[in-house]
Design an enzyme around this catalytic site. Structure first.
Site, PDB file in Angstrom:
ATOM      1  NE  ARG A   1      52.514  32.073  40.268  1.00 44.21           N
ATOM      2  CZ  ARG A   1      52.250  32.333  38.980  1.00 44.21           C
ATOM      3  NH1 ARG A   1      52.324  31.381  38.074  1.00 44.21           N
ATOM      4  NH2 ARG A   1      51.922  33.551  38.602  1.00 44.21           N
TER       5      ARG A   1
ATOM      6  CG  HIS B   1      48.141  36.854  39.929  1.00 41.43           C
ATOM      7  ND1 HIS B   1      49.376  37.169  40.489  1.00 41.43           N
ATOM      8  CD2 HIS B   1      48.423  36.365  38.688  1.00 41.43           C
ATOM      9  CE1 HIS B   1      50.322  36.883  39.632  1.00 41.43           C
ATOM     10  NE2 HIS B   1      49.786  36.391  38.519  1.00 41.43           N
TER      11      HIS B   1
ATOM     12  CD  GLN C   1      48.523  39.426  35.212  1.00 45.61           C
ATOM     13  OE1 GLN C   1      49.365  38.549  35.300  1.00 45.61           O
ATOM     14  NE2 GLN C   1      48.518  40.292  34.205  1.00 45.61           N
TER      15      GLN C   1
ATOM     16  CG  ASP D   1      42.768  33.489  33.780  1.00 41.02           C
ATOM     17  OD1 ASP D   1      43.648  33.035  33.023  1.00 41.02           O
ATOM     18  OD2 ASP D   1      42.834  33.391  35.024  1.00 41.02           O
TER      19      ASP D   1
ATOM     20  CB  CYS E   1      46.596  37.296  33.538  1.00 39.87           C
ATOM     21  SG  CYS E   1      45.869  35.643  33.597  1.00 39.87           S
TER      22      CYS E   1
ATOM     23  NE  ARG F   1      52.767  40.229  36.917  1.00 38.45           N
ATOM     24  CZ  ARG F   1      52.743  38.900  37.104  1.00 38.45           C
ATOM     25  NH1 ARG F   1      52.128  38.121  36.238  1.00 38.45           N
ATOM     26  NH2 ARG F   1      53.290  38.341  38.182  1.00 38.45           N
TER      27      ARG F   1
HETATM   28  N1  NVA Z   1      43.906  31.849  36.868  1.00 42.96           N
HETATM   29  C1  NVA Z   1      45.171  31.349  36.395  1.00 42.96           C
HETATM   30  C2  NVA Z   1      46.134  32.473  36.240  1.00 42.96           C
HETATM   31  C3  NVA Z   1      47.504  32.083  35.756  1.00 42.96           C
HETATM   32  C4  NVA Z   1      48.439  33.242  35.677  1.00 42.96           C
HETATM   33  C5  NVA Z   1      45.705  30.327  37.370  1.00 42.96           C
HETATM   34  O1  NVA Z   1      45.607  30.536  38.584  1.00 42.96           O
HETATM   35  O2  NVA Z   1      46.202  29.288  36.920  1.00 42.96           O
HETATM   36  N1   CP Z   2      50.191  35.900  34.352  1.00 41.32           N
HETATM   37  C1   CP Z   2      51.040  35.131  35.068  1.00 41.32           C
HETATM   38  O1   CP Z   2      51.129  35.224  36.299  1.00 41.32           O
HETATM   39  O2   CP Z   2      51.760  34.276  34.296  1.00 41.32           O
HETATM   40  P1   CP Z   2      52.714  33.108  34.800  1.00 41.32           P
HETATM   41  O3   CP Z   2      51.832  32.029  35.358  1.00 41.32           O
HETATM   42  O4   CP Z   2      53.458  32.681  33.575  1.00 41.32           O
HETATM   43  O5   CP Z   2      53.622  33.641  35.859  1.00 41.32           O
END
Ligand code: NVA
Ligand code: CP
Length: 305
Positions: free
Chosen positions: A104, A131, A134, A219, A259, A287
């Protein structure tokens, strides 16, 4: 499929996704029956996090444990990555010691570079751009609740971010339409020269996007890594909230997905997130099931169910 990575949703074919959905179902049912299935004994998943996580970390770690393997959590700031060790070198080393890697991070180029130097398969656990894990879970969850997503309309209310961009990649593969409503200045930019015309509509009006939709999703308006834009974004996205009133414009069987993490009262009202059309908790749980199927496929190839 040994030797393959999962860096973007477009990395897999429709056939491969159909296989993953079958396996996700099998693995989910087996777990519910309390049956042990541990084909990955002795295997290690390295999980490198440059950004925070709840679901991604827990779903990968619990899932790998259920498959009989071990998951190793690496916060980048506590490794030599945080002190400037080149990503290429880290990829060479971890790829020799571990069997599969989840990363990540920020720019997609980082995960792409990691994959090109890693002997082990690499999974994108979220980047600024995509992502895919997801969306894998999201489509499985929609199918679980409503059947095929083919020909359906997905309304996205909010930012053209990593989540909505991956939904768009999926729209072409699964033949559904993504209708995105975002404020002026936050439109989805052209993606890798791919022609999405048959699968994508963009508007600035959330009502227009939601009209008759089969699935409504949103989101946060400030994704991780964009905190400096926080004040401006909170103002710009004020009228891009999924409310009960907006949901009434969608199809009567429409579901709501997010998500997570969610901010009740910001991008979604509590009565929607916690209401009868919301399937966000199944979405989060899935997930784990879908990623188990993904890891199984990356390490062992197609397994007959
Ligand atoms: N769009 C959000 C998703 C978190 C799971 C981010 O990238 O922070
Ligand atoms: N939806 C998702 O990826 O959540 P986290 O940021 O908690 O991993």
């Amino acid at each position: 499929m040994p030797g393959k990575h999962f860096l973007q949703f477009t990395d897999f074919s429709r056939d491969e996704y159909e296989h993953l959905f079958v396996r996700s179902r099998v693995l989910k049912d087996r777990l519910r029956r309390g049956e042990l299935y541990q084909p990955l004994q002795g295997k290690t998943l390295a999980m490198i996090f440059e950004k925070s996580s709840t679901r991604t970390r827990v779903s990968f770690e619990a899932g790998m444990n259920q498959l009989g393997g071990h998951a190793m959590f690496l916060a980048s700031k506590d490794t030599q990555l945080g002190r400037g060790e080149p990503i290429e070198d880290v990829a060479r080393v971890i790829g020799r010691m571990c069997d599969v890697v989840m990363l990540r991070t920020y720019e997609q180029t980082i995960v792409d570079t990691f994959a090109s130097y890693s002997k082990a398969p690499v999974i994108n656990g979220l980047t600024n751009e995509y992502h895919p894990c997801q969306t894998l879970a999201d489509i499985f969850t929609y199918i679980e609740h409503r059947g095929s997503i083919e020909g359906k309309t997905v309304a996205w209310i909010g930012d053209s971010n990593n989540i909505s961009r991956t939904w768009l990649q999926a729209a072409r593969i699964f033949n559904f339409k993504l209708r995105l409503a975002c404020p002026k200045g936050y439109e989805m930019s052209v993606l890798d020269g791919i022609d999405y015309r048959d699968h994508f509509e963009q508007t600035h009006d959330p009502r227009e996007a939601t009209e008759g939709a089969d699935l409504v999703s949103t989101d946060v308006c400030v994704s991780m890594g964009f905190e400096r834009e926080s004040l401006q974004r909170r103002v710009d996205f004020l009228s891009y909230k999924v409310t009960g009133e907006l949901m009434k414009l969608a199809d009567k069987d429409a579901v709501f997905m997010h998500c997570l993490p969610a901010h009740r009262g910001e991008e979604v009202d509590p009565d929607v997130l916690d209401g009868p059309q919301s399937i966000v908790w199944d979405e989060a749980e899935n997930r784990m099931h879908t990623q188990k199927a993904l890891i199984e496929y990356l390490l062992l190839g197609k397994i007959d169910s």
